[in-house]
Motif scaffolding. Structure first.
Motif, PDB file in Angstrom:
ATOM      1  N   ARG A 123       0.857  -1.182   0.000  1.00  0.00           N
ATOM      2  CA  ARG A 123       0.000   0.000   0.000  1.00  0.00           C
ATOM      3  C   ARG A 123       0.897   1.238   0.000  1.00  0.00           C
ATOM      4  O   ARG A 123       1.763   1.371   0.865  1.00  0.00           O
ATOM      5  CB  ARG A 123      -0.898   0.000   1.242  1.00  0.00           C
ATOM      6  CG  ARG A 123      -1.936  -1.125   1.262  1.00  0.00           C
ATOM      7  CD  ARG A 123      -2.362  -1.462   2.685  1.00  0.00           C
ATOM      8  NE  ARG A 123      -1.284  -2.060   3.440  1.00  0.00           N
ATOM      9  CZ  ARG A 123      -1.007  -1.776   4.707  1.00  0.00           C
ATOM     10  NH1 ARG A 123      -1.713  -0.857   5.356  1.00  0.00           N
ATOM     11  NH2 ARG A 123      -0.013  -2.372   5.324  1.00  0.00           N
ATOM     12  N   PRO A 124       0.730   2.137  -0.956  1.00  0.00           N
ATOM     13  CA  PRO A 124       1.617   3.305  -1.055  1.00  0.00           C
ATOM     14  C   PRO A 124       1.601   4.152   0.214  1.00  0.00           C
ATOM     15  O   PRO A 124       0.539   4.372   0.820  1.00  0.00           O
ATOM     16  CB  PRO A 124       1.045   4.080  -2.244  1.00  0.00           C
ATOM     17  CG  PRO A 124       0.274   3.072  -3.025  1.00  0.00           C
ATOM     18  CD  PRO A 124      -0.285   2.116  -2.022  1.00  0.00           C
ATOM     19  N   HIS A 125       2.776   4.638   0.582  1.00  0.00           N
ATOM     20  CA  HIS A 125       2.907   5.478   1.772  1.00  0.00           C
ATOM     21  C   HIS A 125       4.076   6.436   1.560  1.00  0.00           C
ATOM     22  O   HIS A 125       5.078   6.082   0.926  1.00  0.00           O
ATOM     23  CB  HIS A 125       3.147   4.608   3.008  1.00  0.00           C
ATOM     24  CG  HIS A 125       3.016   5.348   4.305  1.00  0.00           C
ATOM     25  ND1 HIS A 125       1.857   5.973   4.694  1.00  0.00           N
ATOM     26  CD2 HIS A 125       3.911   5.559   5.302  1.00  0.00           C
ATOM     27  CE1 HIS A 125       2.036   6.519   5.881  1.00  0.00           C
ATOM     28  NE2 HIS A 125       3.271   6.300   6.263  1.00  0.00           N
ATOM     29  N   SER A 126       3.975   7.623   2.128  1.00  0.00           N
ATOM     30  CA  SER A 126       4.928   8.683   1.803  1.00  0.00           C
ATOM     31  C   SER A 126       6.261   8.595   2.530  1.00  0.00           C
ATOM     32  O   SER A 126       7.238   9.198   2.089  1.00  0.00           O
ATOM     33  CB  SER A 126       4.299  10.054   2.092  1.00  0.00           C
ATOM     34  OG  SER A 126       3.932  10.145   3.460  1.00  0.00           O
ATOM     35  N   HIS A 127       6.331   7.861   3.654  1.00  0.00           N
ATOM     36  CA  HIS A 127       7.591   7.869   4.395  1.00  0.00           C
ATOM     37  C   HIS A 127       7.891   6.500   5.012  1.00  0.00           C
ATOM     38  O   HIS A 127       7.024   5.636   5.098  1.00  0.00           O
ATOM     39  CB  HIS A 127       7.580   8.943   5.487  1.00  0.00           C
ATOM     40  CG  HIS A 127       6.479   8.768   6.494  1.00  0.00           C
ATOM     41  ND1 HIS A 127       5.236   9.350   6.335  1.00  0.00           N
ATOM     42  CD2 HIS A 127       6.416   8.068   7.650  1.00  0.00           C
ATOM     43  CE1 HIS A 127       4.467   9.017   7.363  1.00  0.00           C
ATOM     44  NE2 HIS A 127       5.159   8.246   8.167  1.00  0.00           N
ATOM     45  N   LYS A 128       9.129   6.371   5.432  1.00  0.00           N
ATOM     46  CA  LYS A 128       9.597   5.129   6.044  1.00  0.00           C
ATOM     47  C   LYS A 128       8.986   4.964   7.432  1.00  0.00           C
ATOM     48  O   LYS A 128       8.861   5.914   8.197  1.00  0.00           O
ATOM     49  CB  LYS A 128      11.127   5.158   6.143  1.00  0.00           C
ATOM     50  CG  LYS A 128      11.757   3.927   6.771  1.00  0.00           C
ATOM     51  CD  LYS A 128      13.273   4.093   6.839  1.00  0.00           C
ATOM     52  CE  LYS A 128      13.927   2.906   7.543  1.00  0.00           C
ATOM     53  NZ  LYS A 128      15.391   3.088   7.649  1.00  0.00           N
ATOM     54  N   LEU A 129       8.607   3.739   7.763  1.00  0.00           N
ATOM     55  CA  LEU A 129       8.082   3.426   9.089  1.00  0.00           C
ATOM     56  C   LEU A 129       9.210   3.517  10.108  1.00  0.00           C
ATOM     57  O   LEU A 129      10.317   3.025   9.878  1.00  0.00           O
ATOM     58  CB  LEU A 129       7.494   2.011   9.072  1.00  0.00           C
ATOM     59  CG  LEU A 129       6.640   1.566  10.260  1.00  0.00           C
ATOM     60  CD1 LEU A 129       5.399   2.423  10.371  1.00  0.00           C
ATOM     61  CD2 LEU A 129       6.255   0.095  10.091  1.00  0.00           C
ATOM     62  N   ARG A 130       8.942   4.173  11.217  1.00  0.00           N
ATOM     63  CA  ARG A 130       9.962   4.366  12.246  1.00  0.00           C
ATOM     64  C   ARG A 130       9.641   3.543  13.488  1.00  0.00           C
ATOM     65  O   ARG A 130       8.503   3.146  13.713  1.00  0.00           O
ATOM     66  CB  ARG A 130      10.052   5.849  12.643  1.00  0.00           C
ATOM     67  CG  ARG A 130      10.350   6.770  11.473  1.00  0.00           C
ATOM     68  CD  ARG A 130      11.747   6.578  10.938  1.00  0.00           C
ATOM     69  NE  ARG A 130      12.051   7.502   9.849  1.00  0.00           N
ATOM     70  CZ  ARG A 130      13.192   7.491   9.171  1.00  0.00           C
ATOM     71  NH1 ARG A 130      14.138   6.607   9.463  1.00  0.00           N
ATOM     72  NH2 ARG A 130      13.385   8.347   8.180  1.00  0.00           N
ATOM     73  N   ARG A 131      10.680   3.325  14.300  1.00  0.00           N
ATOM     74  CA  ARG A 131      10.480   2.602  15.559  1.00  0.00           C
ATOM     75  C   ARG A 131       9.459   3.332  16.421  1.00  0.00           C
ATOM     76  O   ARG A 131       9.418   4.558  16.474  1.00  0.00           O
ATOM     77  CB  ARG A 131      11.806   2.485  16.323  1.00  0.00           C
ATOM     78  CG  ARG A 131      12.802   1.538  15.695  1.00  0.00           C
ATOM     79  CD  ARG A 131      12.285   0.113  15.610  1.00  0.00           C
ATOM     80  NE  ARG A 131      12.057  -0.471  16.908  1.00  0.00           N
ATOM     81  CZ  ARG A 131      12.958  -1.167  17.582  1.00  0.00           C
ATOM     82  NH1 ARG A 131      14.166  -1.358  17.069  1.00  0.00           N
ATOM     83  NH2 ARG A 131      12.672  -1.679  18.756  1.00  0.00           N
ATOM     84  N   ALA A 132       8.619   2.549  17.091  1.00  0.00           N
ATOM     85  CA  ALA A 132       7.580   3.037  18.006  1.00  0.00           C
ATOM     86  C   ALA A 132       6.387   3.654  17.286  1.00  0.00           C
ATOM     87  O   ALA A 132       5.516   4.224  17.945  1.00  0.00           O
ATOM     88  CB  ALA A 132       8.155   4.023  19.018  1.00  0.00           C
ATOM     89  N   HIS A 133       6.318   3.548  15.939  1.00  0.00           N
ATOM     90  CA  HIS A 133       5.141   4.022  15.217  1.00  0.00           C
ATOM     91  C   HIS A 133       4.047   2.955  15.268  1.00  0.00           C
ATOM     92  O   HIS A 133       3.692   2.343  14.263  1.00  0.00           O
ATOM     93  CB  HIS A 133       5.493   4.344  13.762  1.00  0.00           C
ATOM     94  CG  HIS A 133       6.171   5.668  13.594  1.00  0.00           C
ATOM     95  ND1 HIS A 133       6.301   6.287  12.368  1.00  0.00           N
ATOM     96  CD2 HIS A 133       6.761   6.495  14.497  1.00  0.00           C
ATOM     97  CE1 HIS A 133       6.944   7.439  12.526  1.00  0.00           C
ATOM     98  NE2 HIS A 133       7.237   7.576  13.805  1.00  0.00           N
ATOM     99  N   LEU A 134       3.531   2.729  16.482  1.00  0.00           N
ATOM    100  CA  LEU A 134       2.448   1.770  16.673  1.00  0.00           C
ATOM    101  C   LEU A 134       1.670   2.142  17.923  1.00  0.00           C
ATOM    102  O   LEU A 134       2.182   2.823  18.810  1.00  0.00           O
ATOM    103  CB  LEU A 134       2.985   0.342  16.784  1.00  0.00           C
ATOM    104  CG  LEU A 134       3.771  -0.052  18.043  1.00  0.00           C
ATOM    105  CD1 LEU A 134       3.794  -1.569  18.184  1.00  0.00           C
ATOM    106  CD2 LEU A 134       5.202   0.447  17.997  1.00  0.00           C
TER     107      LEU A 134
END
Length: 360
Positions: A123-134
């Motif tokens: 699924r397209p997304h604009s930025h990299k997933l970062r630690r603690a992004h949950l």
């Protein structure tokens, strides 16, 4: 050669006092098979549909998160550093979590194949997933090998669940935080004290030292009956918004703790950690913890960006814990019936700590 840590200190960190120690436990075994320990990540946000990266659900079985991500990087022919991960998931389990990939990796996704890893459509997304992004993690755990009758095990478990729902779960770090046989415990404390060379930010040894001091702090407050007591200087957190402030009026803040509005936080010691004002009871207690491990507070300021430090809630409240009976299974081997628990925890809180309250 470093002086071994006292056994009492190691026990206080790796086997701290349980909140439900006065209630009978149910014993039993967790992880009798990977399907008996399921974890699903609760993402902080959905894909935004913009170019740059893609979000993919990664499902794995009996495999560490880092090993799974490295395999994805290898097969997709991209550097590991370009894959974003919000959190690490248990190895001996079946887990589902989001990862982010650079957009150019989409062309290779269709050819990915691994017996223990499944990847969803991107699924397209604009930025990299970062630690603690949950937001947290959802767990389904089956406890088997019970030596009690199921009726009695269910009764005991229900009493523990009721206690945790009302009084909260002590937010200790699980023993896995300290490495196999707690081998990272002594090096971690030595690194905090400046006796060992620091590595990069996020060093597991360094974080083991911080986690050990937090467990020691929480265990000390718990044994003194102070887990839910406001001390002058305490850094308190609003349970709904997460905002923090220093306690200046313990009596009024104590009423808000009792009403479920506030929770006491403990120190994850570091160079920029928000600390109680000097001279307050809370400040003296944190200095007492440092003195137990002979750590000079001045050393913390020299940690810099490698360990900025933070605050961590002493207690967490799992989403309502659902309790049910789990049937026997025949594959891959015959396993007896057990109890099934479903619950959600905040990021960084350990399911094994909750299970420890039940199983002992």
């Amino acid at each position: 050669m470093a002086t071994p840590l006292p056994d009492a200190l190691v026990r206080a960190v790796t086997d701290p006092p349980r909140g439900c120690a006065d209630l009978p436990t149910i014993g039993g075994q967790i992880r009798a098979r990977p399907e008996d320990f399921e974890v699903e990540e609760l993402p902080a946000y959905e894909a935004d549909g913009r170019p740059g990266h893609v979000l993919v659900w990664l499902r794995k079985r009996k495999l560490a998160s880092e090993d799974a991500v490295r395999e994805v990087a290898r097969q997709l022919r991209i550097p590991r550093v370009e894959i974003g991960v919000a959190g690490l998931k248990d190895r001996d389990a079946v887990t589902r979590q989001q990862i982010s990939l650079p957009e150019r990796a989409m062309a290779s996704l269709a050819s990915f194949e691994h017996p223990a890893i499944t990847l969803s459509d991107p699924r397209p997304h604009s930025h990299k997933l970062r630690r603690a992004h949950l937001h947290g993690n959802r767990f389904r755990v089956v406890i088997r090998g019970l030596e009690l009758e199921l009726d009695e095990a269910e009764r005991r478990a229900a009493a523990v669940v009721e206690r945790l729902a009302s009084e909260g779960l002590r937010n200790y770090y699980g023993v896995q935080r300290f490495g196999r046989q707690a081998r990272n415990l002594e090096p971690g404390l030595a690194t905090l004290a400046g006796k060992r060379r620091r590595r990069q930010k996020g060093d597991l040894t360094l974080s083991a030292g911080q986690s050990a001091l937090f467990n020691l702090y929480l265990a000390t407050r718990a044994e003194r009956g102070l887990s839910t007591t406001a001390l002058a200087g305490d850094i308190l957190q609003k349970r709904d918004s997460g905002g923090m402030f220093e306690c200046e009026d313990p009596s009024s803040d104590q009423a808000r703790i009792a009403a479920g509005e506030l929770v006491v936080t403990g120190p994850m010691f570091g160079s920029k950690m928000r600390a109680p004002s000097p001279g307050t009871p809370a400040h003296e207690l944190e200095r007492e913890i440092l003195s137990i491990v002979k750590l000079n507070p001045a050393k913390l300021a020299k940690l810099g960006r490698s360990a900025p430090g933070t605050r961590r809630r002493l207690l967490v409240w799992p989403d309502p814990i659902e309790l049910a009976r789990a049937p026997a299974v025949a594959e891959p081997c015959e396993l007896t019936p057990g109890l099934e628990l479903r619950f959600c925890l905040r990021p960084g809180s350990y399911a094994t700590i909750l299970l420890r309250e039940l199983c002992g």
